[in-house]
Design an enzyme around this catalytic site. Structure first.
Site, short mmCIF file in Angstrom:
data_model
loop_
_atom_site.label_atom_id
_atom_site.label_comp_id
_atom_site.label_asym_id
_atom_site.label_seq_id
_atom_site.Cartn_x
_atom_site.Cartn_y
_atom_site.Cartn_z
N THR A 121 0.85 -1.19 0.00
CA THR A 121 0.00 0.00 0.00
C THR A 121 0.88 1.23 0.00
O THR A 121 1.63 1.47 0.96
CB THR A 121 -0.92 0.01 1.23
OG1 THR A 121 -1.71 -1.18 1.22
CG2 THR A 121 -1.83 1.22 1.22
N GLU A 151 -3.87 -4.96 -2.72
CA GLU A 151 -4.50 -6.14 -2.13
C GLU A 151 -5.66 -5.72 -1.24
O GLU A 151 -5.68 -4.63 -0.68
CB GLU A 151 -3.47 -6.95 -1.33
CG GLU A 151 -2.71 -6.18 -0.25
CD GLU A 151 -3.47 -6.05 1.04
OE1 GLU A 151 -4.38 -6.86 1.26
OE2 GLU A 151 -3.16 -5.15 1.83
N ASN A 208 -10.28 1.39 2.24
CA ASN A 208 -10.04 1.18 3.66
C ASN A 208 -10.58 2.34 4.50
O ASN A 208 -11.11 2.14 5.60
CB ASN A 208 -8.54 0.99 3.93
CG ASN A 208 -8.10 -0.43 3.63
OD1 ASN A 208 -8.91 -1.29 3.30
ND2 ASN A 208 -6.80 -0.68 3.71
N GLY A 257 -8.42 -2.04 14.48
CA GLY A 257 -6.98 -2.09 14.70
C GLY A 257 -6.32 -2.76 13.52
O GLY A 257 -6.85 -2.74 12.40
N CYS A 260 -3.81 -2.28 8.66
CA CYS A 260 -4.32 -1.53 7.51
C CYS A 260 -5.11 -0.27 7.88
O CYS A 260 -4.70 0.84 7.56
CB CYS A 260 -5.19 -2.43 6.63
SG CYS A 260 -4.25 -3.72 5.77
N ARG A 327 -0.82 -5.60 15.97
CA ARG A 327 -0.64 -4.20 15.57
C ARG A 327 -1.91 -3.39 15.80
O ARG A 327 -2.98 -3.75 15.33
CB ARG A 327 -0.22 -4.13 14.10
CG ARG A 327 1.23 -4.53 13.88
CD ARG A 327 1.60 -4.60 12.42
NE ARG A 327 1.00 -5.73 11.74
CZ ARG A 327 1.26 -6.05 10.47
NH1 ARG A 327 2.10 -5.32 9.76
NH2 ARG A 327 0.68 -7.11 9.93
#
Length: 441
Positions: A121, A151, A208, A257, A260, A327
């Protein structure tokens, strides 16, 4: 086709394995020899259901290989995928250091014409920059074409998504490259959307950001529902039945979370800022998500005069079920706050304990059994909706806990069912259950 994939993280490894599964010869590249030895044995370093089996099958079929040698990886291949990390900088923008290193290596090691495909990304305009970096480092006289192929994989269901995605986005600088990429992906049987490179780069961020917006929106609605006595689950269902809205990403909780949404929303704000556009809506989405992680804590602090010495069971540590990814997990913020309040934190996760130990405070007591976490606990916080956690018989809370006080950050249990037990139950956007009789705290 002969394909090289640089990077064996979530995106690179899944991409490489799935491309080999549909018949291509794939060589995956990484600099970590210990990791490569594990991969060659057919063992994935990440938790992703079904990945190990696919790896082993394609290694045995001589379609999947692993190396740390870039010259070996780039010799006589048709396509090179860049799938390295683009971590977040302090200002929220994407760090392209690893992308740049790969681009330089491609220029220095290729000896035939290739298509370079960016899976990572990256901000709008990056692919054009990648091509310039490659050209500046070319050793041999070859032609390089660039393609953006973002993706859309969800951790925990990445294999399924690879074979059942809604679309494959291909942003190319010429029709020939786009057609070759379409041919490569044809065995997946997924619709292909062709566009220009910059639009493809933007599609990833916009997708996103929109999904993150839906999550923050329903969480704001959830907070209002609690104040007015509505049930957010019924509200979400009623909204979602409108075909213009849809039911996905309308589940109230303690925020998003992972690798991404947090990173990409911040990066898009930076992209907008770079062209002097103030993306106020997305800034609001980010702020709402940050506050949402603290709401469950506030419920806990309101319930207890002090948490000092209290045993707090934390069930679920990964940012979502079916992954070991920590993450931007809500558990990070929540456990740190609990420790600052001098609580005794006992944490359980069926998969993410290893990663959690590396990331969370060492004052946390980690256990490998869910029941052990609950024994004599003063309260339990449910942070990840693992099936194992959703399937708990609520009577277990009554039997094992010192005081059966459950704070459910993922709405794992139905309200009507929880009313049948002597459990003090707090959830998100729904009524609070306080039994008439409860053990003395």
């Amino acid at each position: 086709m002969r394909i090289s994939v640089v990077g064996t993280g979530y995106v690179g490894l899944v991409t490489g394995v799935c491309l080999s599964e549909i018949g291509h010869s794939v060589i995956c590249v990484d600099i970590d020899e210990n990791k490569l030895n594990q991969l060659r044995a057919g063992l994935s370093p990440i938790y992703e259901p079904g990945l190990d089996d696919l790896m082993k099958r394609n290694i045995q079929s001589n379609r999947l290989f692993f190396t740390s040698d870039h010259k070996e990886a780039f010799q006589n291949v048709d396509v090179i995928y860049i799938a390295v990390g683009t971590p977040e900088k302090e200002d929220g923008s994407a760090n392209l250091f690893f992308v740049e290193q790969v681009a330089k290596s491609i220029g220095q090691n290729i000896s035939n014409d290739v298509i370079v495909v960016t899976k990572s990304t990256v901000p709008v305009g990056t692919n054009n920059w990648i091509k310039e970096v490659i050209k500046e480092n070319l050793v041999n006289k070859v032609e390089v074409k660039i393609v953006s192929n973002p993706e859309f994989l969800r951790e925990g269901s990445a294999i399924y998504d690879s074979f059942n995605g809604d679309r494959i986005v291909i942003g190319a600088e010429d029709d020939e490259s786009a057609n070759i990429m379409e041919k490569i992906n044809k065995p997946f049987g997924i619709p292909v959307f062709k566009t220009d490179i910059r639009s493809a780069e933007m599609i990833k961020y916009a997708s996103n950001a929109f999904l993150a917006t839906k999550i923050s929106f329903i969480n704001e609605i959830s907070n209002i529902c609690e104040k007015v006595g509505a049930n957010v689950e019924d509200v979400a269902l009623g909204m979602g039945q409108d075909s213009r809205i849809g039911t996905q990403f309308l589940k109230a909780g303690i925020g998003y979370g992972g690798s991404c949404f947090p990173k990409d929303t911040k990066a898009l704000v930076q992209i907008a800022g770079n062209v002097e556009y103030d993306f106020e809506l997305l800034k609001g989405v980010i702020n709402v998500n940050k506050k949402q992680q603290e709401i469950l804590l506030q419920k806990l602090f309101n319930r207890f005069t002090s948490l000092e010495g209290k045993k707090i069971a934390v069930l679920g540590l990964a940012f979502k079920p079916n992954t070991d990814d920590m993450r931007e997990a809500a558990s990070i913020v929540i456990t740190n706050n609990l420790l600052e309040s001098n609580a005794h934190v006992v944490a359980y996760d069926p998969v993410a304990i290893y990663n959690a130990k590396k990331l969370l405070n060492n004052k946390i007591e980690f256990v490998e059994n869910l029941n052990e976490a609950l024994v004599d606990a003063d309260a339990a916080l449910l942070l990840t909706e693992w099936t194992e956690i959703r399937d708990i018989d609520p009577s277990v809370f009554e039997k094992l806990m010192k005081t059966p006080i459950v704070l459910d950050g993922r709405n794992c249990f139905e309200i009507e069912r929880m009313k049948k037990f002597n459990i003090e139950y707090y959830s998100m956007g729904r009524e609070t259950i306080i039994p008439a009789v409860l053990k003395t705290i």
